[in-house]
Design a protein around this motif. Structure first.
Motif, PDB file in Angstrom:
ATOM      1  N   LYS A  85      62.080 -69.722 -22.874  1.00  0.00           N
ATOM      2  CA  LYS A  85      62.943 -69.585 -24.047  1.00  0.00           C
ATOM      3  C   LYS A  85      63.755 -68.297 -23.996  1.00  0.00           C
ATOM      4  O   LYS A  85      64.892 -68.252 -24.481  1.00  0.00           O
ATOM      5  CB  LYS A  85      62.099 -69.621 -25.317  1.00  0.00           C
ATOM      6  N   ARG A  86      63.189 -67.265 -23.401  1.00  0.00           N
ATOM      7  CA  ARG A  86      63.879 -65.975 -23.325  1.00  0.00           C
ATOM      8  C   ARG A  86      64.665 -65.808 -22.028  1.00  0.00           C
ATOM      9  O   ARG A  86      65.275 -64.761 -21.798  1.00  0.00           O
ATOM     10  CB  ARG A  86      62.868 -64.836 -23.475  1.00  0.00           C
ATOM     11  N   GLY A  87      64.635 -66.814 -21.185  1.00  0.00           N
ATOM     12  CA  GLY A  87      65.365 -66.734 -19.925  1.00  0.00           C
ATOM     13  C   GLY A  87      64.731 -65.806 -18.911  1.00  0.00           C
ATOM     14  O   GLY A  87      65.412 -65.282 -18.019  1.00  0.00           O
ATOM     15  N   ILE A  88      63.428 -65.592 -19.019  1.00  0.00           N
ATOM     16  CA  ILE A  88      62.712 -64.735 -18.083  1.00  0.00           C
ATOM     17  C   ILE A  88      62.307 -65.543 -16.860  1.00  0.00           C
ATOM     18  O   ILE A  88      61.670 -66.594 -16.978  1.00  0.00           O
ATOM     19  CB  ILE A  88      61.465 -64.112 -18.756  1.00  0.00           C
ATOM     20  N   LYS A  89      62.657 -65.072 -15.703  1.00  0.00           N
ATOM     21  CA  LYS A  89      62.319 -65.736 -14.451  1.00  0.00           C
ATOM     22  C   LYS A  89      60.873 -65.428 -14.083  1.00  0.00           C
ATOM     23  O   LYS A  89      60.466 -64.266 -14.050  1.00  0.00           O
ATOM     24  CB  LYS A  89      63.248 -65.249 -13.341  1.00  0.00           C
ATOM     25  N   VAL A  90      60.085 -66.461 -13.800  1.00  0.00           N
ATOM     26  CA  VAL A  90      58.706 -66.287 -13.354  1.00  0.00           C
ATOM     27  C   VAL A  90      58.635 -66.648 -11.876  1.00  0.00           C
ATOM     28  O   VAL A  90      59.039 -67.740 -11.475  1.00  0.00           O
ATOM     29  CB  VAL A  90      57.732 -67.156 -14.169  1.00  0.00           C
ATOM     30  N   ILE A  91      58.101 -65.725 -11.064  1.00  0.00           N
ATOM     31  CA  ILE A  91      58.062 -65.909  -9.619  1.00  0.00           C
ATOM     32  C   ILE A  91      56.614 -65.864  -9.139  1.00  0.00           C
ATOM     33  O   ILE A  91      56.027 -64.792  -8.992  1.00  0.00           O
ATOM     34  CB  ILE A  91      58.881 -64.822  -8.899  1.00  0.00           C
ATOM     35  N   PRO A  92      56.003 -67.037  -8.897  1.00  0.00           N
ATOM     36  CA  PRO A  92      54.661 -67.068  -8.319  1.00  0.00           C
ATOM     37  C   PRO A  92      54.733 -67.113  -6.798  1.00  0.00           C
ATOM     38  O   PRO A  92      55.805 -67.345  -6.225  1.00  0.00           O
ATOM     39  CB  PRO A  92      54.084 -68.375  -8.874  1.00  0.00           C
ATOM     40  N   ALA A  93      53.588 -66.919  -6.153  1.00  0.00           N
ATOM     41  CA  ALA A  93      53.538 -66.904  -4.687  1.00  0.00           C
ATOM     42  C   ALA A  93      53.133 -68.276  -4.163  1.00  0.00           C
ATOM     43  O   ALA A  93      52.132 -68.412  -3.453  1.00  0.00           O
ATOM     44  CB  ALA A  93      52.564 -65.839  -4.211  1.00  0.00           C
ATOM     45  N   VAL A  94      53.902 -69.281  -4.500  1.00  0.00           N
ATOM     46  CA  VAL A  94      53.546 -70.661  -4.147  1.00  0.00           C
ATOM     47  C   VAL A  94      53.412 -70.814  -2.630  1.00  0.00           C
ATOM     48  O   VAL A  94      54.322 -70.485  -1.883  1.00  0.00           O
ATOM     49  CB  VAL A  94      54.607 -71.649  -4.690  1.00  0.00           C
ATOM     50  N   GLY A  95      52.247 -71.293  -2.215  1.00  0.00           N
ATOM     51  CA  GLY A  95      52.001 -71.575  -0.809  1.00  0.00           C
ATOM     52  C   GLY A  95      51.520 -70.402   0.017  1.00  0.00           C
ATOM     53  O   GLY A  95      50.979 -70.594   1.114  1.00  0.00           O
ATOM     54  N   ALA A  96      51.666 -69.177  -0.490  1.00  0.00           N
ATOM     55  CA  ALA A  96      51.371 -68.004   0.342  1.00  0.00           C
ATOM     56  C   ALA A  96      49.887 -67.797   0.604  1.00  0.00           C
ATOM     57  O   ALA A  96      49.512 -67.166   1.593  1.00  0.00           O
ATOM     58  CB  ALA A  96      51.969 -66.746  -0.293  1.00  0.00           C
ATOM     59  N   ASN A  97      49.024 -68.297  -0.282  1.00  0.00           N
ATOM     60  CA  ASN A  97      47.589 -68.144  -0.045  1.00  0.00           C
ATOM     61  C   ASN A  97      46.895 -69.481   0.206  1.00  0.00           C
ATOM     62  O   ASN A  97      45.668 -69.570   0.200  1.00  0.00           O
ATOM     63  CB  ASN A  97      46.919 -67.418  -1.214  1.00  0.00           C
ATOM     64  N   ALA A  98      47.675 -70.521   0.434  1.00  0.00           N
ATOM     65  CA  ALA A  98      47.113 -71.864   0.600  1.00  0.00           C
ATOM     66  C   ALA A  98      46.167 -71.943   1.789  1.00  0.00           C
ATOM     67  O   ALA A  98      45.104 -72.573   1.709  1.00  0.00           O
ATOM     68  CB  ALA A  98      48.238 -72.886   0.735  1.00  0.00           C
ATOM     69  N   LEU A  99      46.522 -71.330   2.909  1.00  0.00           N
ATOM     70  CA  LEU A  99      45.673 -71.401   4.096  1.00  0.00           C
ATOM     71  C   LEU A  99      44.332 -70.718   3.846  1.00  0.00           C
ATOM     72  O   LEU A  99      43.283 -71.220   4.280  1.00  0.00           O
ATOM     73  CB  LEU A  99      46.378 -70.776   5.295  1.00  0.00           C
ATOM     74  N   SER A 100      44.345 -69.583   3.153  1.00  0.00           N
ATOM     75  CA  SER A 100      43.093 -68.884   2.871  1.00  0.00           C
ATOM     76  C   SER A 100      42.164 -69.740   2.017  1.00  0.00           C
ATOM     77  O   SER A 100      40.959 -69.804   2.260  1.00  0.00           O
ATOM     78  CB  SER A 100      43.372 -67.548   2.174  1.00  0.00           C
ATOM     79  N   VAL A 101      42.722 -70.408   1.005  1.00  0.00           N
ATOM     80  CA  VAL A 101      41.907 -71.297   0.173  1.00  0.00           C
ATOM     81  C   VAL A 101      41.386 -72.462   0.998  1.00  0.00           C
ATOM     82  O   VAL A 101      40.207 -72.844   0.900  1.00  0.00           O
ATOM     83  CB  VAL A 101      42.704 -71.811  -1.039  1.00  0.00           C
ATOM     84  N   ALA A 102      42.242 -73.033   1.840  1.00  0.00           N
ATOM     85  CA  ALA A 102      41.823 -74.160   2.674  1.00  0.00           C
ATOM     86  C   ALA A 102      40.671 -73.771   3.593  1.00  0.00           C
ATOM     87  O   ALA A 102      39.699 -74.528   3.751  1.00  0.00           O
ATOM     88  CB  ALA A 102      43.010 -74.666   3.491  1.00  0.00           C
ATOM     89  N   GLU A 103      40.754 -72.592   4.196  1.00  0.00           N
ATOM     90  CA  GLU A 103      39.674 -72.142   5.071  1.00  0.00           C
ATOM     91  C   GLU A 103      38.389 -71.918   4.276  1.00  0.00           C
ATOM     92  O   GLU A 103      37.291 -72.226   4.752  1.00  0.00           O
ATOM     93  CB  GLU A 103      40.086 -70.860   5.794  1.00  0.00           C
ATOM     94  N   TYR A 104      38.515 -71.399   3.059  1.00  0.00           N
ATOM     95  CA  TYR A 104      37.335 -71.210   2.202  1.00  0.00           C
ATOM     96  C   TYR A 104      36.669 -72.550   1.924  1.00  0.00           C
ATOM     97  O   TYR A 104      35.443 -72.690   2.016  1.00  0.00           O
ATOM     98  CB  TYR A 104      37.758 -70.542   0.896  1.00  0.00           C
ATOM     99  N   VAL A 105      37.466 -73.547   1.568  1.00  0.00           N
ATOM    100  CA  VAL A 105      36.924 -74.860   1.215  1.00  0.00           C
ATOM    101  C   VAL A 105      36.208 -75.488   2.404  1.00  0.00           C
ATOM    102  O   VAL A 105      35.059 -75.944   2.295  1.00  0.00           O
ATOM    103  CB  VAL A 105      38.043 -75.797   0.721  1.00  0.00           C
TER     104      VAL A 105
END
Length: 305
Positions: A85-105
């Motif tokens: 609503k305020r026009g604030i851009k939200v920038i997450p790190a999509v995909g950047a930690n996916a491999l680490s989670v996959a290895e954990y699983v």
């Protein structure tokens, strides 16, 4: 411009921010609500992890805020509607930690299914629990059920396939594996009854709160393994313990909790085939660099536009 960083960040990436902006950095500022709000009033942007709550009083105080960088992928600590609503851009790190989670699983699935790695204490004390531990199973040929098939779910599927697992998936939105071969989509009920290992990769929203309660756990294949590296509150922690003690679950790994940091919790004492980790599935030295490099780069690019 002023940037606020109220949680820890890699020194190299902090210096990168400081070369272009006035950075207010305090790795423990998130613990002091009043100081945090005061520091945020004239900030053009804020970079957070998963603890700082970018909502309510903090967001209201940030009248000049243009961008929120999230050092991770979960967005439940950010009021996305208010930012939009305020026009604030939200920038997450999509995909950047996916491999680490996959290895954990995949690693924890191997440990719990094989059971050969949980005897250190006994062996160190002169015991020899060989007969109990040779009951373990190989991971190749087992079925992995992935609940939530976003970027992390896809990374898990790819790695699991590489070690010989069959992969099935359920996602409320996705209906195909987007180019990944061999992944079969099915209903959640079918997945639970089919999978030797179930791994959760869901957001924390009202619909997923306590989704895996006692009734849902009872639908899992007897002897199955449950892994939650998504968000606390998706599984009923006490119900998981009960299912392990009753022998219905063959193992469980929990990386995320309703309350973090987790305090001394008696229900977790002396529970068989249970692995507890402190919200680190997606955190390695490698993923930490990728996450911060991505988010810092995108925040700088956005502010320079």
């Amino acid at each position: 411009m002023k940037l606020l960083v109220p949680e820890r960040i890699l020194p190299q990436q902090l210096e990168r921010l400081q070369r272009e902006h006035d950075v207010h950095y305090d790795a423990t500022l998130f613990e002091r609500a009043d100081d945090l709000i005061e520091s945020a009033r004239d900030a053009a942007g804020i970079i957070v992890r998963n603890v700082t709550q970018v909502r309510g009083p903090l967001l209201e105080a940030m009248k000049d805020c243009r961008v929120v960088g999230r050092l991770g992928v979960g967005l439940d600590n950010i009021d996305m509607d208010a930012c939009a609503k305020r026009g604030i851009k939200v920038i997450p790190a999509v995909g950047a930690n996916a491999l680490s989670v996959a290895e954990y699983v995949v690693t924890t699935a191997m440990m719990l299914r094989r059971r050969a790695y949980l005897g250190t204490e006994a062996v160190a004390h002169g015991l020899w629990p060989k007969l109990a531990m040779v009951q373990g199973r190989e991971i190749a040929g087992a079925t992995l059920g992935i609940v939530g098939f976003g970027s992390i779910g896809k990374a898990v599927a790819k790695l699991a396939g590489n070690v010989g697992m069959s992969v099935v998936a359920h996602d409320a939105k996705a209906t195909s594996a987007d180019g990944l071969e061999g992944v079969k989509f099915m209903s959640l009920e079918q997945l639970l009854g089919t999978s030797d290992v179930v791994t959760l990769h869901l957001p924390s929203i009202p619909a997923t709160h306590n989704l895996f309660d006692a009734a849902m756990l009872a639908r899992m294949k007897p002897g199955g393994i449950l892994i939650n590296s998504a968000r606390g509150g998706i599984v009923d922690e006490a119900a998981v313990v009960d299912a392990l003690k009753a022998g219905h679950l063959g193992g469980a790994a929990i990386d995320v909790f309703v309350q973090e940091p987790l305090k001394d919790t008696p229900i977790f004492h002396d529970v068989p085939n249970l692995i507890l980790t402190p919200h680190i599935a997606g955190v390695t030295q490698d993923s930490e660099w990728r996450v911060t490099d991505l988010v810092v780069g995108e925040v700088l690019k956005f502010l320079a536009a």
